[in-house]
Design an enzyme around this catalytic site. Sequence first.
Site, PDB file in Angstrom:
ATOM      1  N   GLU A 101      -2.450 -23.669  17.467  1.00  0.00           N
ATOM      2  CA  GLU A 101      -2.486 -22.218  17.719  1.00  0.00           C
ATOM      3  C   GLU A 101      -2.122 -21.432  16.461  1.00  0.00           C
ATOM      4  O   GLU A 101      -2.679 -20.372  16.199  1.00  0.00           O
ATOM      5  CB  GLU A 101      -1.554 -21.875  18.881  1.00  0.00           C
ATOM      6  CG  GLU A 101      -2.086 -22.451  20.185  1.00  0.00           C
ATOM      7  CD  GLU A 101      -1.126 -22.243  21.333  1.00  0.00           C
ATOM      8  OE1 GLU A 101       0.000 -22.767  21.258  1.00  0.00           O
ATOM      9  OE2 GLU A 101      -1.492 -21.571  22.303  1.00  0.00           O
ATOM     10  N   GLY A 114       1.198 -25.719  19.662  1.00  0.00           N
ATOM     11  CA  GLY A 114       1.505 -24.528  18.865  1.00  0.00           C
ATOM     12  C   GLY A 114       1.069 -24.677  17.413  1.00  0.00           C
ATOM     13  O   GLY A 114       0.817 -23.682  16.734  1.00  0.00           O
ATOM     14  N   ALA A 122       5.043 -26.835  19.149  1.00  0.00           N
ATOM     15  CA  ALA A 122       6.374 -26.264  19.326  1.00  0.00           C
ATOM     16  C   ALA A 122       7.346 -27.435  19.497  1.00  0.00           C
ATOM     17  O   ALA A 122       6.947 -28.521  19.918  1.00  0.00           O
ATOM     18  CB  ALA A 122       6.381 -25.365  20.555  1.00  0.00           C
ATOM     19  N   GLU A 152      -0.570 -29.734  25.702  1.00  0.00           N
ATOM     20  CA  GLU A 152       0.508 -29.203  26.561  1.00  0.00           C
ATOM     21  C   GLU A 152       0.407 -29.678  27.993  1.00  0.00           C
ATOM     22  O   GLU A 152       1.429 -29.854  28.664  1.00  0.00           O
ATOM     23  CB  GLU A 152       0.497 -27.664  26.541  1.00  0.00           C
ATOM     24  CG  GLU A 152       0.990 -27.047  25.250  1.00  0.00           C
ATOM     25  CD  GLU A 152      -0.114 -26.779  24.242  1.00  0.00           C
ATOM     26  OE1 GLU A 152      -1.190 -27.403  24.335  1.00  0.00           O
ATOM     27  OE2 GLU A 152       0.119 -25.955  23.345  1.00  0.00           O
TER      28      GLU A 152
HETATM   29  N1  CO8 Z   1       8.522 -31.505  19.159  1.00  0.00           N
HETATM   30  C1  CO8 Z   1       9.634 -32.148  18.763  1.00  0.00           C
HETATM   31  N2  CO8 Z   1       9.625 -33.298  18.040  1.00  0.00           N
HETATM   32  C2  CO8 Z   1       8.422 -33.805  17.720  1.00  0.00           C
HETATM   33  C3  CO8 Z   1       7.219 -33.193  18.087  1.00  0.00           C
HETATM   34  C4  CO8 Z   1       7.292 -31.974  18.840  1.00  0.00           C
HETATM   35  N3  CO8 Z   1       6.203 -31.276  19.205  1.00  0.00           N
HETATM   36  N4  CO8 Z   1       6.186 -33.938  17.632  1.00  0.00           N
HETATM   37  C5  CO8 Z   1       6.746 -34.976  16.974  1.00  0.00           C
HETATM   38  N5  CO8 Z   1       8.082 -34.895  17.021  1.00  0.00           N
HETATM   39  C6  CO8 Z   1       9.049 -35.838  16.440  1.00  0.00           C
HETATM   40  C7  CO8 Z   1       9.152 -37.096  17.268  1.00  0.00           C
HETATM   41  O1  CO8 Z   1      10.000 -36.898  18.387  1.00  0.00           O
HETATM   42  C8  CO8 Z   1       9.716 -38.073  16.258  1.00  0.00           C
HETATM   43  O2  CO8 Z   1      11.088 -37.813  16.108  1.00  0.00           O
HETATM   44  P1  CO8 Z   1      12.140 -39.054  16.073  1.00  0.00           P
HETATM   45  O3  CO8 Z   1      11.761 -39.801  14.829  1.00  0.00           O
HETATM   46  O4  CO8 Z   1      13.454 -38.357  15.993  1.00  0.00           O
HETATM   47  O5  CO8 Z   1      11.891 -39.825  17.314  1.00  0.00           O
HETATM   48  C9  CO8 Z   1       9.016 -37.638  14.954  1.00  0.00           C
HETATM   49  O6  CO8 Z   1       8.587 -36.285  15.173  1.00  0.00           O
HETATM   50  C10 CO8 Z   1       7.802 -38.472  14.614  1.00  0.00           C
HETATM   51  O7  CO8 Z   1       6.921 -38.468  15.747  1.00  0.00           O
HETATM   52  P2  CO8 Z   1       6.399 -39.804  16.468  1.00  0.00           P
HETATM   53  O8  CO8 Z   1       7.347 -40.921  16.247  1.00  0.00           O
HETATM   54  O9  CO8 Z   1       6.043 -39.455  17.881  1.00  0.00           O
HETATM   55  O10 CO8 Z   1       5.083 -40.067  15.603  1.00  0.00           O
HETATM   56  P3  CO8 Z   1       3.744 -40.786  16.067  1.00  0.00           P
HETATM   57  O11 CO8 Z   1       2.932 -40.965  14.831  1.00  0.00           O
HETATM   58  O12 CO8 Z   1       4.037 -41.979  16.904  1.00  0.00           O
HETATM   59  O13 CO8 Z   1       3.008 -39.726  17.032  1.00  0.00           O
HETATM   60  C11 CO8 Z   1       2.208 -37.558  17.675  1.00  0.00           C
HETATM   61  C12 CO8 Z   1       2.561 -38.509  16.518  1.00  0.00           C
HETATM   62  C13 CO8 Z   1       0.973 -38.076  18.440  1.00  0.00           C
HETATM   63  C14 CO8 Z   1       1.875 -36.208  17.038  1.00  0.00           C
HETATM   64  C15 CO8 Z   1       3.412 -37.450  18.644  1.00  0.00           C
HETATM   65  O14 CO8 Z   1       4.575 -37.151  17.890  1.00  0.00           O
HETATM   66  C16 CO8 Z   1       3.267 -36.382  19.688  1.00  0.00           C
HETATM   67  O15 CO8 Z   1       2.558 -36.571  20.683  1.00  0.00           O
HETATM   68  N6  CO8 Z   1       3.951 -35.209  19.506  1.00  0.00           N
HETATM   69  C17 CO8 Z   1       3.962 -34.147  20.465  1.00  0.00           C
HETATM   70  C18 CO8 Z   1       2.674 -33.372  20.431  1.00  0.00           C
HETATM   71  C19 CO8 Z   1       2.681 -32.268  21.479  1.00  0.00           C
HETATM   72  O16 CO8 Z   1       2.743 -32.505  22.664  1.00  0.00           O
HETATM   73  N7  CO8 Z   1       2.593 -30.981  21.010  1.00  0.00           N
HETATM   74  C20 CO8 Z   1       2.607 -29.848  21.891  1.00  0.00           C
HETATM   75  C21 CO8 Z   1       3.993 -29.321  22.068  1.00  0.00           C
HETATM   76  S1  CO8 Z   1       4.096 -28.014  23.271  1.00  0.00           S
HETATM   77  C22 CO8 Z   1       3.576 -26.633  22.433  1.00  0.00           C
HETATM   78  O17 CO8 Z   1       3.251 -26.683  21.288  1.00  0.00           O
HETATM   79  C23 CO8 Z   1       3.567 -25.370  23.206  1.00  0.00           C
HETATM   80  C24 CO8 Z   1       3.038 -24.228  22.333  1.00  0.00           C
HETATM   81  C25 CO8 Z   1       3.653 -22.944  22.709  1.00  0.00           C
HETATM   82  C26 CO8 Z   1       3.252 -21.824  21.776  1.00  0.00           C
HETATM   83  C27 CO8 Z   1       3.611 -21.992  20.332  1.00  0.00           C
HETATM   84  C28 CO8 Z   1       5.079 -21.876  20.059  1.00  0.00           C
HETATM   85  C29 CO8 Z   1       5.551 -22.234  18.671  1.00  0.00           C
END
Ligand code: CO8
Length: 249
Positions: free
Chosen positions: A115, A112, A69, A135
């Site tokens: 999921e 998400g 998400a 999460e």
């Molecule tokens: N939300 C918003 N932006 C994101 C997300 C995210 N989940 N994941 C990546 N991005 C963005 C980054 O902020 C970045 O943006 P910017 O260039 O503007 O800074 C861009 O995507 C590229 O990402 P990274 O630079 O971080 O890329 P890396 O290769 O260094 O890392 C990762 C990749 C490991 C995937 C890292 O981006 C990361 O940890 N992302 C978050 C993963 C996460 O925590 N996901 C869980 C989110 S909570 C959730 O899903 C709750 C679910 C609820 C039910 C479902 C509802 C839809």
Amino acid sequence: RVQREYANVLVSRPSPGVALITLNRPKALNALNAAHFQDISDAMKEADEDASVGAIILTGSERAFAAGADIKEMKDKSFAEAYTANFLADWEVITKLKKPVIAAVSGYALGGGLELALQADILLAAPSAQLGQPEVNLGVIPGGGGTQRLAHLIGKSRAMELVLTGRIIGADEAERWGIGRVVREGSVVDEAVKVASDIASKGRIAVNAGKEAGLRFEKRLFHALFSTKDQKEGMAAFAEKRRAEWTHS
Ligand code: CO8
């Protein structure tokens, strides 16, 4: 039939009877914000309602199926806002579709994103797939069915390990644990198209029933299928050593 265009997903028909929906928000690794999720949901429903479609594939990019998400969009929500608006209430879209859905996962499928993939009927993964429920590292828990679907798929202990540590697992470990199949040769999307084409070539009624069957209803649905022309044709074709001509009736 005119195909609708969507800002955050690409829709194509790679093979007769197969709809391919590609998540397309590459800058955010396909993070699911409200507009993106609405497009996914609308595109899936459109494909589900299209009589020419027999199976639907959901995929992302090489780098990410979906990284969860959209954290930036939801970070400032209050409990009252989330609760009152019933945040994520529309989330279980895939589980309400009649057509079978195949998730073709490359790269990150996190939170998400995982999921979403777990809601599909069949999960195919590229060797690059990275799956997890991170999460807990954000001070929350999975909100799209992850705790329950994972426990069902891989057992409570492994599910709790993923949910409570946020550890990300690779494709091989995921396959060993029972989360889908790894496609080691060629592209995971090409393999998904093959599987989807195969499903689309079957009688639709049996495919829908097979998808819908919980154990409780399985035998009754099996009995009920004996009232369809497809059952008569399918069994007659077997006995006569020929291909079945499905009429979907
Ligand atoms: N939300 C918003 N932006 C994101 C997300 C995210 N989940 N994941 C990546 N991005 C963005 C980054 O902020 C970045 O943006 P910017 O260039 O503007 O800074 C861009 O995507 C590229 O990402 P990274 O630079 O971080 O890329 P890396 O290769 O260094 O890392 C990762 C990749 C490991 C995937 C890292 O981006 C990361 O940890 N992302 C978050 C993963 C996460 O925590 N996901 C869980 C989110 S909570 C959730 O899903 C709750 C679910 C609820 C039910 C479902 C509802 C839809």
